[in-house]
Write a protein that holds these residues in place. Structure first.
Motif, PDB file in Angstrom:
ATOM      1  N   SER A  10      16.485  57.413  -4.043  1.00 19.06           N
ATOM      2  CA  SER A  10      16.436  57.116  -2.605  1.00 19.06           C
ATOM      3  C   SER A  10      17.717  56.439  -2.141  1.00 19.06           C
ATOM      4  O   SER A  10      18.277  56.796  -1.103  1.00 19.06           O
ATOM      5  CB  SER A  10      15.238  56.212  -2.279  1.00 19.06           C
ATOM      6  N   ASN A  11      18.179  55.463  -2.912  1.00 21.85           N
ATOM      7  CA  ASN A  11      19.417  54.774  -2.558  1.00 21.85           C
ATOM      8  C   ASN A  11      20.596  55.737  -2.520  1.00 21.85           C
ATOM      9  O   ASN A  11      21.418  55.709  -1.601  1.00 21.85           O
ATOM     10  CB  ASN A  11      19.706  53.630  -3.535  1.00 21.85           C
ATOM     11  N   LYS A  12      20.682  56.591  -3.528  1.00 20.74           N
ATOM     12  CA  LYS A  12      21.784  57.559  -3.596  1.00 20.74           C
ATOM     13  C   LYS A  12      21.696  58.549  -2.434  1.00 20.74           C
ATOM     14  O   LYS A  12      22.704  58.861  -1.794  1.00 20.74           O
ATOM     15  CB  LYS A  12      21.735  58.310  -4.931  1.00 20.74           C
ATOM     16  N   ASN A  51      19.383  68.584   4.633  1.00 21.64           N
ATOM     17  CA  ASN A  51      18.877  68.684   3.268  1.00 21.64           C
ATOM     18  C   ASN A  51      18.574  67.297   2.706  1.00 21.64           C
ATOM     19  O   ASN A  51      17.549  67.088   2.058  1.00 21.64           O
ATOM     20  CB  ASN A  51      19.893  69.392   2.366  1.00 21.64           C
ATOM     21  N   TYR A  52      19.475  66.366   2.960  1.00 20.20           N
ATOM     22  CA  TYR A  52      19.255  65.002   2.477  1.00 20.20           C
ATOM     23  C   TYR A  52      18.091  64.333   3.204  1.00 20.20           C
ATOM     24  O   TYR A  52      17.324  63.586   2.595  1.00 20.20           O
ATOM     25  CB  TYR A  52      20.537  64.170   2.560  1.00 20.20           C
ATOM     26  N   ASN A  53      17.922  64.620   4.499  1.00 16.93           N
ATOM     27  CA  ASN A  53      16.746  64.100   5.212  1.00 16.93           C
ATOM     28  C   ASN A  53      15.465  64.574   4.545  1.00 16.93           C
ATOM     29  O   ASN A  53      14.517  63.798   4.356  1.00 16.93           O
ATOM     30  CB  ASN A  53      16.741  64.550   6.680  1.00 16.93           C
ATOM     31  N   ASP A  54      15.430  65.848   4.213  1.00 21.12           N
ATOM     32  CA  ASP A  54      14.236  66.404   3.565  1.00 21.12           C
ATOM     33  C   ASP A  54      14.019  65.797   2.182  1.00 21.12           C
ATOM     34  O   ASP A  54      12.887  65.501   1.794  1.00 21.12           O
ATOM     35  CB  ASP A  54      14.329  67.927   3.475  1.00 21.12           C
ATOM     36  N   LEU A  56      11.093  61.843  -1.329  1.00 26.21           N
ATOM     37  CA  LEU A  56      11.077  60.618  -2.131  1.00 26.21           C
ATOM     38  C   LEU A  56      10.115  59.583  -1.547  1.00 26.21           C
ATOM     39  O   LEU A  56       9.420  58.895  -2.287  1.00 26.21           O
ATOM     40  CB  LEU A  56      12.492  60.045  -2.248  1.00 26.21           C
ATOM     41  N   LYS A  57      10.049  59.501  -0.226  1.00 26.66           N
ATOM     42  CA  LYS A  57       9.089  58.596   0.415  1.00 26.66           C
ATOM     43  C   LYS A  57       7.660  59.027   0.091  1.00 26.66           C
ATOM     44  O   LYS A  57       6.795  58.189  -0.157  1.00 26.66           O
ATOM     45  CB  LYS A  57       9.299  58.549   1.926  1.00 26.66           C
ATOM     46  N   ALA A  58       7.426  60.329   0.080  1.00 26.44           N
ATOM     47  CA  ALA A  58       6.102  60.838  -0.274  1.00 26.44           C
ATOM     48  C   ALA A  58       5.749  60.474  -1.712  1.00 26.44           C
ATOM     49  O   ALA A  58       4.611  60.107  -2.003  1.00 26.44           O
ATOM     50  CB  ALA A  58       6.039  62.361  -0.076  1.00 26.44           C
ATOM     51  N   ILE A  96       3.294  64.606  -7.316  1.00 18.28           N
ATOM     52  CA  ILE A  96       4.660  64.145  -7.573  1.00 18.28           C
ATOM     53  C   ILE A  96       5.574  65.269  -8.072  1.00 18.28           C
ATOM     54  O   ILE A  96       6.677  65.422  -7.543  1.00 18.28           O
ATOM     55  CB  ILE A  96       4.666  62.929  -8.521  1.00 18.28           C
ATOM     56  N   PRO A  97       5.182  66.080  -9.041  1.00 22.18           N
ATOM     57  CA  PRO A  97       6.117  67.123  -9.511  1.00 22.18           C
ATOM     58  C   PRO A  97       6.584  68.070  -8.407  1.00 22.18           C
ATOM     59  O   PRO A  97       7.756  68.447  -8.377  1.00 22.18           O
ATOM     60  CB  PRO A  97       5.313  67.864 -10.582  1.00 22.18           C
ATOM     61  N   SER A  98       5.706  68.438  -7.491  1.00 24.61           N
ATOM     62  CA  SER A  98       6.130  69.350  -6.424  1.00 24.61           C
ATOM     63  C   SER A  98       7.088  68.659  -5.466  1.00 24.61           C
ATOM     64  O   SER A  98       8.030  69.284  -4.966  1.00 24.61           O
ATOM     65  CB  SER A  98       4.930  69.933  -5.674  1.00 24.61           C
ATOM     66  N   GLN A  99       6.894  67.381  -5.212  1.00 20.07           N
ATOM     67  CA  GLN A  99       7.812  66.651  -4.336  1.00 20.07           C
ATOM     68  C   GLN A  99       9.186  66.503  -5.002  1.00 20.07           C
ATOM     69  O   GLN A  99      10.213  66.623  -4.338  1.00 20.07           O
ATOM     70  CB  GLN A  99       7.247  65.270  -3.987  1.00 20.07           C
TER      71      GLN A  99
END
Length: 145
Positions: free
Chosen positions: A55-57, A87-90, A95-97, A110-113
């Motif tokens: 998330s930080n990156k 793309n980074y927004n998505d 990651l939030k999910a 988790i694996p699909s996210q």
């Protein structure tokens, strides 16, 4: 990570094994092994640290991309810089999910996210493969993510 792996502290060998499942084994190991938060964590803890690092990156790279759009006068590069923030927004949304799934124990999602987030950045990497010049060094940032 599965709920059954929660409870014991991960060894160096287990961290190496987890990182062997990534596309950047050395980078993964370096990040996880030398992050002070991983010294005494179990599998759930290492997952939380991994999501936090990603998330930080992603947030830093997204900020760099958006500022680069305004900083460059090269129209071709400007167009490329405009493509990847989405793309980074998505990826950040995914990651939030994952963080929410970790809190609610909905591990099966988790694996699909993770895969979706990876695919978003992979698309960005393809776009940057076409760039002649990359003053913001985004080509290096994508693999770090």
């Amino acid at each position: 990570m599965t709920p059954t792996s929660i409870g014991h502290k991960l060894t160096d060998t287990e961290i190496k094994y987890l990182c062997s499942k990534t596309s950047n084994v050395r980078g993964c190991y370096k990040l996880l092994k030398f992050d002070s938060r991983t010294a005494n964590v179990d599998a759930r803890g290492i997952a939380e640290v991994s999501v936090d690092l990603a998330s930080n990156k992603a947030n830093k790279t997204h900020s760099l991309l958006t500022s680069s759009v305004n900083a460059t006068h090269d129209s071709r590069l400007k167009n490329i810089y405009k493509l990847c923030p989405n793309n980074y927004n998505d990826a950040i949304r995914n990651l939030k999910a994952i963080k929410n799934y970790q809190l609610s124990s909905a591990y099966k999602n988790i694996p699909s996210q993770v895969k979706d987030g990876y695919e978003e950045i992979k698309q960005c990497k393809k776009v940057y493969g076409e760039a002649i010049s990359d003053r913001a060094h985004i080509k290096k940032k994508n693999p770090e993510f």
